[in-house]
Design a protein around this motif. Structure first.
Motif, mmCIF file in Angstrom:
data_model
loop_
_atom_site.group_PDB
_atom_site.id
_atom_site.type_symbol
_atom_site.label_atom_id
_atom_site.label_comp_id
_atom_site.label_asym_id
_atom_site.label_seq_id
_atom_site.Cartn_x
_atom_site.Cartn_y
_atom_site.Cartn_z
ATOM 1 N N UNK A 190 0.859 -1.179 0.000
ATOM 2 C CA UNK A 190 0.000 0.000 0.000
ATOM 3 C C UNK A 190 0.892 1.224 0.000
ATOM 4 N N UNK A 191 0.528 2.200 -0.815
ATOM 5 C CA UNK A 191 1.381 3.376 -1.004
ATOM 6 C C UNK A 191 0.512 4.622 -0.979
ATOM 7 N N UNK A 192 1.035 5.656 -0.297
ATOM 8 C CA UNK A 192 0.283 6.912 -0.213
ATOM 9 C C UNK A 192 1.273 8.067 -0.122
ATOM 10 N N UNK A 193 0.984 9.140 -0.850
ATOM 11 C CA UNK A 193 1.829 10.325 -0.770
ATOM 12 C C UNK A 193 1.204 11.341 0.174
ATOM 13 N N UNK A 194 2.053 12.135 0.791
ATOM 14 C CA UNK A 194 1.601 13.266 1.591
ATOM 15 C C UNK A 194 2.211 14.517 0.971
ATOM 16 N N UNK A 195 1.369 15.515 0.706
ATOM 17 C CA UNK A 195 1.807 16.721 0.010
ATOM 18 C C UNK A 195 1.276 17.962 0.715
ATOM 19 N N UNK A 213 4.113 7.025 2.486
ATOM 20 C CA UNK A 213 3.965 5.936 3.449
ATOM 21 C C UNK A 213 3.851 4.608 2.719
ATOM 22 N N UNK A 214 4.255 3.542 3.409
ATOM 23 C CA UNK A 214 4.261 2.193 2.868
ATOM 24 C C UNK A 214 3.646 1.236 3.885
ATOM 25 N N UNK A 215 2.976 0.208 3.375
ATOM 26 C CA UNK A 215 2.452 -0.841 4.253
ATOM 27 C C UNK A 215 2.406 -2.142 3.466
ATOM 28 N N UNK A 216 3.154 -3.148 3.922
ATOM 29 C CA UNK A 216 3.197 -4.430 3.230
ATOM 30 C C UNK A 216 2.441 -5.525 3.970
ATOM 31 N N UNK A 231 -2.960 5.827 7.082
ATOM 32 C CA UNK A 231 -3.575 5.832 5.753
ATOM 33 C C UNK A 231 -3.154 4.611 4.948
ATOM 34 N N UNK A 232 -1.860 4.317 4.947
ATOM 35 C CA UNK A 232 -1.374 3.157 4.192
ATOM 36 C C UNK A 232 -1.891 1.862 4.799
ATOM 37 N N UNK A 233 -1.915 1.797 6.115
ATOM 38 C CA UNK A 233 -2.412 0.611 6.812
ATOM 39 C C UNK A 233 -3.880 0.363 6.469
ATOM 40 N N UNK A 234 -4.676 1.400 6.566
ATOM 41 C CA UNK A 234 -6.098 1.283 6.232
ATOM 42 C C UNK A 234 -6.267 0.840 4.781
ATOM 43 N N UNK A 235 -5.490 1.430 3.892
ATOM 44 C CA UNK A 235 -5.617 1.111 2.474
ATOM 45 C C UNK A 235 -5.349 -0.362 2.206
ATOM 46 N N UNK A 236 -4.305 -0.910 2.810
ATOM 47 C CA UNK A 236 -4.004 -2.329 2.594
ATOM 48 C C UNK A 236 -5.111 -3.211 3.165
#
Length: 968
Positions: A382-387, A401-404, A537-542
């Motif tokens: 799971x991948x998410x950018x923060x801007x 952020x990353x979550x595998x 965010x990445x955790x939720x997405x995965x």
């Protein structure tokens, strides 16, 4: 929740057994299914809700939940393996009713709550504690003595079978001790039902006497040698540890992990059609009539719900629920079916917890390399950018952020600024990986086609990465997975999906950044807070991906996702990145002209009104139209001022009133000026010098795309002024803009899906469809047909698609409603297949809750069974239109997905820039225009193939020019 609120907590598990044993056996007549407990449960719950809402009877709850045991495997089993070991399996007739009762709870529109590893009593204790801390009152609907330890000034109990309140006085009267000593009393007496040992020979009365004399259990056990009665003294000494264990077993947990907070328990009104659909499925006729009367629902219009009967034996006997680890829900050969896998994943995700303290902030390349290696090993990340901006074309990358694996997530800050919360900052925070080093490693990961990159609204992140030279190769989007599964039933944003599927409320951005003028951008957030937010965010997405992907498969919708949704992410991202040129000088000139025209119209308005006033003020306008001039149709709003909505002014203009007509004209011109000629220059990107609109893939229930920032799909083209806006959209030097527009695609889809012979033949022969319709309806030859007759047929043709009424058609054509009604009647007589299609579509939607496009996309209309005639009629019209509009939207999606490859294969330089409903806009070199048009037309006209062979040919009108208006 506030101190004025009142929480009702129903002990659902106790309700089940009370309902089962209180009533004689009852079976469903149609198939003999045991439903006695379900019937008792529903009747008890309905009565409780009705009585609770009657202020003359009792208190009125603001929050309400039904709590169930999840399984017999709880922490108490680990403490004492013999806990509840003497419980027999539930009666065979009761087993299939457990799942039905949970379905009944949801049909009542009530939270149905259970937590793996904890009993219903622990959940009740935790919610009661939370409500008390909020200053609110709690009523526990149960007579279970285990819950009496919770009773205090804020918490009471209610026994519905005996219709009596249980407060502090009632506990003392029954057991001889105050509620706070109930734990010690039960530790001494034990409980044969739950196999809690206690101390042999000590009953409730003796226990109460001992506690009254010694104060508490610990003191009693310490001074047990002082007791004169030999046997009592010996037992207390010998079984002291057993008493302490019993105390631990009977003590209710007040810190049970809960996925739904108190605000999620707010009591909502019962949905009459939804509840009646369930009751009719159960064949509970008497209760159905009561609910229909109370909710003002026509039960005859509600179809029985489809309710699956499952052997759900949760929590009602020892080890009856095997749980996910033992293959619960799997097929006989241990290979889970898609539906079983989806259910198992959903159940596991809903019970999993979030630990923000476990998230990692990566601040060196060695740690980043380790996390990337972990993602490679997993094959999915799971991948998410923060801007610092919602504009992907201008945003600065603060980090990613990353979550595998669920619960294992990390944030990589890159450009966080130091400072004391001020907006300017003071340079970069120390200890961040240099952006170039991090992106070099990230590029290898994201561009590896063997690694699936999962995101939520991933198009944004795709664009941000593209600006840094990275193109995500293989992707899944949880927003689009949800959209395919549930279009029309709710939002598809991450927060909504998290609460819906995971039972978890994410950290709100405003809570970490603030609001208003003092709000911080993400690069100004401290790293600890940023890590908790971004990694979550990445955790939720995965986790969402693990839940939603099986849902798509289980519902047979993978072809929709794979062919219409996922491939479009990169296609749209590239379009948005390209943008389109806008001529500032043209906009400036148009703005001046519109200002002059608006001023001239304003002068006319003042002359017609006989005085000067602020035309833009609804209050002053209303006073002129209805107060001074006394025009018909005036109504006042709740604030007491006259309503001046556009439709009312248009109706008055159609009736020949000049002042309303000029006001409509003034509003149109001023809106063009403010919305487009004045605003568009602000959207020109300072780097690219082009306008980059943003497309939303999951914004409509039918599959149509939505454009924003700026919205280029709503530029009015029915007026000369509106069309002039398009002249400002221009091709760069040496290029032309190409407009390729499907001709009457929705009518063609209608002819296909409704199988209308006359329409199919007319389209096949290339005949003017509106003239043909007029000829069929009014018996007028196509040759030499008056323009007004054709216009009326055109209005009906397009109006029928949207379920137009006689009233609407009359307004559109400026004719009497009776005449419009005759037109519609004649239309259906000449084209009976259309009426058949409409009725069949409504019936399908009522039965299934959704309709489908010809490509299988589903649009849900859950309120099509609403008891409100207006709501029901609106949903019926939408359901009729959705397969037509949605199929047209799917066709152009298919064309867009194929277009870039087709142009590249033809070695053409043209680029697709915009999509405006049925139209695609391209920019191509002047010397490639004709060849480009040929490729574009071929792709668009054959877009339905090979999935669907259309019964009518698709036709595309295409032309090229220097600006959009001339090309259209």
């Amino acid at each position: 929740m506030t101190k004025d609120d009142h929480l009702f907590l129903v002990d659902g598990s106790a309700y089940i057994f009370r309902a089962f044993h209180a009533l004689p056996p009852l079976t469903r007549k149609s198939d003999g299914l045991p439903v006695g407990a379900v019937a008792g449960f529903c009747n008890m719950l309905w009565k409780l809700l009705q009585d609770a809402r009657d202020t003359d009877v009792g208190v009125t709850p603001t929050h309400f939940a039904v709590i169930f045991d999840y399984s017999s495997k709880t922490f108490r089993k680990e403490l004492y393996p013999e806990y509840k070991a003497n419980r027999s399996e539930p009666p065979e007739d009761l087993v299939p009713q457990f799942g039905l009762i949970r379905e009944a709870t949801r049909a009542f529109n009530l939270p149905c709550i259970e937590v793996d590893g904890y009993e219903a009593d622990d959940i009740i204790a935790t919610y009661a504690r939370m409500a008390t801390e909020a200053g609110a009152q709690t009523t526990i609907i149960s007579s279970d003595k285990d819950l009496m330890q919770l009773v205090d000034d804020h918490v009471s109990m209610y026994d519905p079978m005996k219709d009596r309140q249980i407060g502090i006085a009632e506990v003392v009267k029954k057991f001889g001790v105050k509620p706070e000593k109930m734990i010690d009393l039960q530790a001494l007496t034990g409980d044969s039902t739950d196999n809690i040992p206690g101390v042999p020979g000590i009953g409730p009365k003796t226990a109460a006497q001992l506690l009254d004399e010694y104060g508490d259990l610990d003191t009693l056990l310490e001074r047990a040698s002082e007791i004169k009665q030999n046997k009592r003294r010996e037992n207390l000494i010998e079984f002291a540890d057993q008493a302490r264990l019993s105390r631990e077993l009977v003590t209710l947990k007040t810190d049970t992990p809960l996925d739904i907070d108190l605000d999620g328990l707010r009591l909502e009104p019962q949905d009459g059609p939804k509840l009646i659909a369930f009751l009719k499925a159960m064949e509970f006729n008497t209760l159905t009539r009561r609910v229909a009367e109370a909710t003002d629902t026509d039960a005859g219009e509600v179809e029985p719900a489809t309710v699956e009967v499952e052997a759900d034996t949760k929590a009602h006997g020892p080890d009856l629920d095997a749980g996910p680890e033992s293959g619960d829900g799997a097929a006989k050969d241990d290979a889970p079916t898609p539906a079983a896998l989806a259910e198992e994943r959903a159940r596991a995700a809903a019970s999993a917890k979030f630990d923000h303290d476990a998230y990692v902030c990566i601040r060196d390349v060695e740690t980043l390399d380790a996390w990337i290696a972990k993602a490679r090993e997993a094959g999915v990340v799971a991948f998410d950018t923060e801007t610092d901006s919602l504009d992907a074309m201008q945003a600065t990358l603060a980090g990613f952020s990353l979550c595998a694996a669920p619960g294992e997530a990390a944030y990589v800050p890159l450009n966080h600024k130091a400072g004391d919360g001020d907006l300017l900052g003071g340079g970069l925070v120390d200890g961040q990986i240099p952006e170039a080093d991090a992106l070099e490693r990230l590029k290898d990961l994201l561009e590896d086609p063997s690694i699936l990159v999962v995101g939520q609204n991933l198009k944004y992140d795709w664009l941000v990465m593209k600006r840094h030279g990275i193109e995500i190769a293989s992707l899944d989007d949880t927003m689009l997975l949800s959209y395919v599964v549930d279009a029309g039933t709710g939002g598809h944003g991450m927060d909504a999906l998290s609460e819906r599927w995971l039972g978890h409320k994410p950290i709100a951005f405003k809570d970490i950044a603030g609001t208003g003028k003092k709000a911080l951008t993400f690069d100004m957030i401290d790293l600890e807070t940023a890590t908790r937010y971004a990694a979550e965010d990445a955790d939720i997405t995965l986790r969402l991906w693990k839940v939603l992907k099986p849902q798509v498969l289980a519902r047979g919708l993978m072809h929709v996702y794979e062919r219409l949704e996922r491939p479009l992410v990169a296609v749209l991202a590239r379009m948005e990145a390209r943008g389109i040129s806008v001529d500032r000088q043209i906009l400036s000139r148009l703005s001046g002209e519109f200002a002059q025209k608006a001023a001239a119209i304003e002068d006319e308005i003042h002359e017609l009104a006989g005085e000067r006033f602020n035309v833009g003020s609804p209050k002053q306008l209303g006073e002129i139209l209805f107060g001074k001039l006394g025009l018909p149709g005036g109504t006042k709003t709740k604030t007491g001022q006259w309503a001046t909505r556009a439709s009312l002014l248009e109706d008055l203009a159609a009736e020949g009133h000049e002042l309303p007509r000029r006001i409509v004209d003034w509003r149109q011109v001023t809106k063009l000026k403010s919305t487009y000629t004045d605003a568009l220059p602000g959207y020109i990107n300072p780097e690219t010098k082009r306008v980059h609109t943003s497309y939303a893939l999951a914004a409509t229930s039918t599959g149509r795309l939505a454009s924003s920032d700026p919205n280029l799909q709503n530029i009015p083209i029915r007026t000369a002024e509106g069309r002039r806006i398009r002249t400002a959209f221009v091709a760069d030097k040496g290029n032309k803009l190409i407009s390729a527009d499907y001709s009457q695609i929705e009518l063609r889809v209608l002819a296909h899906v409704a199988d209308i012979a006359q329409l199919k033949q007319a389209f096949a022969d290339g005949i003017d469809i509106h003239a043909m319709t007029a000829s069929e309806m009014f018996g007028v030859p196509v040759e030499g047909m008056p323009a007004e007759v054709r216009r009326r047929a055109k209005a009906i043709n397009f109006g029928i698609i949207y379920g137009i009424s006689a009233f609407g058609l009359a307004n559109q054509l400026g004719i009497e409603r009776s005449e419009a009604g005759e037109y519609i009647k004649t239309y259906f007589e000449r084209f009976p297949g259309i009426r058949d299609y409409m009725e069949a579509t409504k019936a399908f939607a009522r039965e299934n809750g959704y309709v489908e496009t010809i490509f299988g996309r589903r649009a849900h209309y859950p309120e099509i069974r609403s008891s409100n005639p207006q709501v029901r009629a609106f949903n019926e019209r939408a359901a009729i239109n959705a397969p037509i509009q949605g199929s047209a939207a799917d066709i152009i999606r298919r064309a867009m997905i194929r277009m870039d490859d087709a142009l590249a294969e033809a070695k053409l330089s043209a680029q697709m820039l915009l999509q405006v409903h049925d139209e695609l806009i391209f920019e191509a070199p002047e010397n490639e225009v004709e060849e480009t048009i040929a490729v574009v037309r071929e792709v668009m006209e054959n877009a339905a193939l090979p999935a669907i062979q259309m019964a009518v040919p698709l036709h595309v009108d295409a032309a090229a020019a220097d600006n959009w208006d001339e090309a259209h």
